[in-house]
Design a protein around this motif. Structure first.
Motif, PDB file in Angstrom:
ATOM      1  N   THR A   1      54.120   6.028 -11.785  1.00 39.42           N
ATOM      2  CA  THR A   1      55.388   5.601 -11.189  1.00 39.42           C
ATOM      3  C   THR A   1      56.557   5.961 -12.092  1.00 39.42           C
ATOM      4  OG1 THR A   1      55.320   3.416 -12.233  1.00 39.42           O
ATOM      5  CG2 THR A   1      54.274   3.626 -10.068  1.00 39.42           C
ATOM      6  N   THR A   2      57.745   5.923 -11.485  1.00 40.41           N
ATOM      7  CA  THR A   2      58.988   6.073 -12.235  1.00 40.41           C
ATOM      8  C   THR A   2      60.013   5.117 -11.642  1.00 40.41           C
ATOM      9  OG1 THR A   2      60.622   7.662 -13.074  1.00 40.41           O
ATOM     10  CG2 THR A   2      59.978   7.895 -10.781  1.00 40.41           C
ATOM     11  N   THR A   3      61.074   4.895 -12.374  1.00 43.17           N
ATOM     12  CA  THR A   3      62.178   4.063 -11.888  1.00 43.17           C
ATOM     13  C   THR A   3      63.427   4.922 -11.807  1.00 43.17           C
ATOM     14  OG1 THR A   3      61.307   1.993 -12.778  1.00 43.17           O
ATOM     15  CG2 THR A   3      63.676   2.100 -12.400  1.00 43.17           C
ATOM     16  N   LEU A   4      64.057   4.889 -10.641  1.00 45.18           N
ATOM     17  CA  LEU A   4      65.276   5.666 -10.426  1.00 45.18           C
ATOM     18  C   LEU A   4      66.486   4.760 -10.613  1.00 45.18           C
ATOM     19  CD1 LEU A   4      66.972   8.087  -9.447  1.00 45.18           C
ATOM     20  CD2 LEU A   4      66.469   7.366  -7.091  1.00 45.18           C
ATOM     21  N   PHE A   5      67.302   5.068 -11.600  1.00 43.47           N
ATOM     22  CA  PHE A   5      68.594   4.414 -11.791  1.00 43.47           C
ATOM     23  C   PHE A   5      69.650   5.273 -11.104  1.00 43.47           C
ATOM     24  CE2 PHE A   5      65.999   2.717 -15.091  1.00 43.47           C
ATOM     25  CZ  PHE A   5      66.502   1.478 -15.435  1.00 43.47           C
ATOM     26  N   ALA A   6      70.532   4.645 -10.327  1.00 47.69           N
ATOM     27  CA  ALA A   6      71.541   5.418  -9.598  1.00 47.69           C
ATOM     28  C   ALA A   6      72.861   4.666  -9.565  1.00 47.69           C
ATOM     29  CB  ALA A   6      71.071   5.704  -8.166  1.00 47.69           C
ATOM     30  N   ALA A   7      73.953   5.450  -9.625  1.00 49.54           N
ATOM     31  CA  ALA A   7      75.311   4.910  -9.502  1.00 49.54           C
ATOM     32  C   ALA A   7      76.029   5.747  -8.456  1.00 49.54           C
ATOM     33  CB  ALA A   7      76.036   4.968 -10.840  1.00 49.54           C
ATOM     34  N   LEU A   8      76.375   5.117  -7.347  1.00 48.66           N
ATOM     35  CA  LEU A   8      77.029   5.798  -6.232  1.00 48.66           C
ATOM     36  C   LEU A   8      78.530   5.615  -6.333  1.00 48.66           C
ATOM     37  CD1 LEU A   8      76.862   7.150  -3.324  1.00 48.66           C
ATOM     38  CD2 LEU A   8      76.872   4.807  -2.449  1.00 48.66           C
ATOM     39  N   ASN A   9      79.267   6.726  -6.386  1.00 42.42           N
ATOM     40  CA  ASN A   9      80.729   6.685  -6.407  1.00 42.42           C
ATOM     41  C   ASN A   9      81.228   6.365  -5.001  1.00 42.42           C
ATOM     42  OD1 ASN A   9      83.512   7.270  -6.454  1.00 42.42           O
ATOM     43  ND2 ASN A   9      83.229   8.750  -8.110  1.00 42.42           N
ATOM     44  N   VAL A  10      81.865   5.220  -4.829  1.00 41.86           N
ATOM     45  CA  VAL A  10      82.311   4.780  -3.514  1.00 41.86           C
ATOM     46  C   VAL A  10      83.343   5.732  -2.924  1.00 41.86           C
ATOM     47  CG1 VAL A  10      83.580   2.933  -2.311  1.00 41.86           C
ATOM     48  CG2 VAL A  10      81.785   2.357  -3.954  1.00 41.86           C
ATOM     49  N   LEU A  11      84.146   6.360  -3.779  1.00 43.07           N
ATOM     50  CA  LEU A  11      85.237   7.206  -3.292  1.00 43.07           C
ATOM     51  C   LEU A  11      84.748   8.493  -2.651  1.00 43.07           C
ATOM     52  CD1 LEU A  11      88.312   7.549  -3.097  1.00 43.07           C
ATOM     53  CD2 LEU A  11      88.242   8.697  -5.318  1.00 43.07           C
TER      54      LEU A  11
ATOM     55  N   PHE B   1      52.945  14.200  -4.309  1.00 42.64           N
ATOM     56  CA  PHE B   1      53.234  14.414  -5.730  1.00 42.64           C
ATOM     57  C   PHE B   1      51.958  14.212  -6.542  1.00 42.64           C
ATOM     58  CE2 PHE B   1      56.864  12.327  -3.603  1.00 42.64           C
ATOM     59  CZ  PHE B   1      57.762  13.388  -3.615  1.00 42.64           C
ATOM     60  N   THR B   2      51.572  15.226  -7.267  1.00 45.22           N
ATOM     61  CA  THR B   2      50.332  15.160  -8.042  1.00 45.22           C
ATOM     62  C   THR B   2      50.547  14.590  -9.442  1.00 45.22           C
ATOM     63  OG1 THR B   2      50.672  17.447  -8.790  1.00 45.22           O
ATOM     64  CG2 THR B   2      49.370  17.110  -6.787  1.00 45.22           C
ATOM     65  N   SER B   3      51.822  14.381  -9.822  1.00 46.71           N
ATOM     66  CA  SER B   3      52.110  13.833 -11.149  1.00 46.71           C
ATOM     67  C   SER B   3      53.509  13.226 -11.148  1.00 46.71           C
ATOM     68  CB  SER B   3      52.027  14.920 -12.223  1.00 46.71           C
ATOM     69  OG  SER B   3      53.065  15.877 -12.014  1.00 46.71           O
ATOM     70  N   VAL B   4      53.796  12.409 -12.149  1.00 45.41           N
ATOM     71  CA  VAL B   4      55.135  11.814 -12.272  1.00 45.41           C
ATOM     72  C   VAL B   4      56.193  12.876 -12.540  1.00 45.41           C
ATOM     73  CG1 VAL B   4      56.562  10.243 -13.644  1.00 45.41           C
ATOM     74  CG2 VAL B   4      54.262   9.554 -12.940  1.00 45.41           C
TER      75      VAL B   4
END
Length: 361
Positions: free
Chosen positions: A207-217, A308-311
């Motif tokens: 597994t992995t963790t996706l960090f995301a920041a969406l620019n509202v503008l 997906f066969t790998s991370v």
């Protein structure tokens, strides 16, 4: 030998039947019945007519008798077949659907309701549609009990609808436990007349963790995949945001109440970087964070049916999706005012309270 009853036509009747028999604008059935009557009026017996028209003798006999009884009206309408349809008690149907449950089940199906009312399942389905009833569906919800709900709601919706000048509004969150799934067998591709196939079972490859920041503008997304989602990884992502945004801009970050976002080490870092201003959504109100909309898109468009066969392969696919998204980003437009949302929440709380009181009594 049994002789069929005689048919005698007037000139007007013969002309009308001949017109029907030759017409291409009426139904084939009516034209056939007109031919039967004309041949019968010419003195032919039922068996002879059946052989000439290549139909059953009983059918010929039926329409001969219908014409004798009712003339033209007798062959223009079909005979009633079977028992008359059972009339549905719609009021009882709605009452049972909305206020009761079937035995040993959580909700009504068309067949269960049909058996209960002694009608057909098709009738139940038709009346459910007419009354907007969908007992097979259930939608998730949770009303926030945050004591500062109104304050936080107005703060965040205000940032969406009237963003401050010389600042960026970024909706931030983690999509944790994104799994690198491989299928146990290859699927078949989509083709005409057949959907693509995929095995129901899979192999987990990490597994992995996706960090995301969406620019509202403008809809741009700053993203980073990390192995875990502790305060250490959150700080690493904050530093990435700091590097990739203009230094002269104040940053308003919208995030949920996850403990990682409020860790003492995070608080210390934010104190040293005063251009970062945190805005926390009310508890149980993740729908206020617009980055959740982006997470839905990447899930449905890239992850859910991905193999997906790998991370590293999974992370590469995520990075490619975000790079493609950022080439032509589109902002999500928030349209609902805070007062409208608040009124809806008040109505929901009122209904829930009345339901709870009724249950208690």
């Amino acid at each position: 030998m049994r002789v069929a009853p005689e048919i005698v036509l007037t000139k007007e009747e013969r002309d009308e039947l001949t017109k029907l028999a030759r017409s291409r604008l009426i139904s084939v059935r009516l034209a056939l019945r007109a031919k039967i009557v004309l041949l019968a009026a010419d003195g032919m017996q039922n068996k002879e007519i059946a052989e000439q028209l290549k139909i059953g003798r009983i059918q010929v006999s039926r329409w001969r008798e219908r014409y004798i009884e009712s003339r033209l009206a007798g062959i223009e309408h079909d005979l009633a077949r079977g028992a008359p349809p059972t009339k549905v008690d719609v009021a009882r149907l709605v009452e049972l659907t909305t206020q009761s449950k079937p035995e040993a089940a959580t909700h009504w199906s068309t067949r269960k309701m049909a058996a209960e009312l002694g009608v057909s399942a098709a009738s139940v389905s038709r009346h459910w549609r007419a009354n907007g009833l969908k007992p097979h569906l259930v939608r998730g919800f949770k009303v926030s009990r945050d004591p500062r709900f109104v304050e936080k709601l107005e703060d965040i919706v205000g940032l969406y609808m009237s963003p401050p000048e010389h600042a960026l509004v970024l909706c931030c969150d983690e999509k944790s436990q994104v799994q690198a799934l491989d299928r146990t067998q290859p699927g078949l591709p989509l083709k005409m007349g057949r959907a693509a196939t995929m095995t129901h079972d899979y192999k987990r490859n990490g597994t992995t963790t996706l960090f995301a920041a969406l620019n509202v503008l403008d809809g741009q997304v700053i993203a980073q995949c990390q192995q875990r989602h502790r305060h250490v990884e959150w700080l690493k992502f904050l530093r990435k945001i700091d590097r990739e945004t203009p230094k002269d801009k104040t940053l308003h970050l919208i995030a949920d109440n996850y403990a990682t976002h409020k860790h003492p080490a995070v608080q210390e870092w934010l104190a040293r970087h005063p251009r970062f201003e945190m805005h926390f959504t009310p508890t149980s109100a993740s729908w206020l964070n617009m980055v959740e909309r982006f997470f839905r898109d990447i899930t449905t468009e890239r992850l859910r049916r991905g193999i997906f066969t790998s991370v590293p392969e999974l992370i590469k696919a995520i990075d490619q999706y975000i790079a493609h998204h950022n080439t032509n980003p589109k902002a999500f437009i928030w349209t609902k005012a805070a007062r409208d949302i608040l009124q809806k929440v008040i109505r929901a709380n009122s209904r829930l309270s009345s339901k709870q009181n009724a249950t208690l009594h």
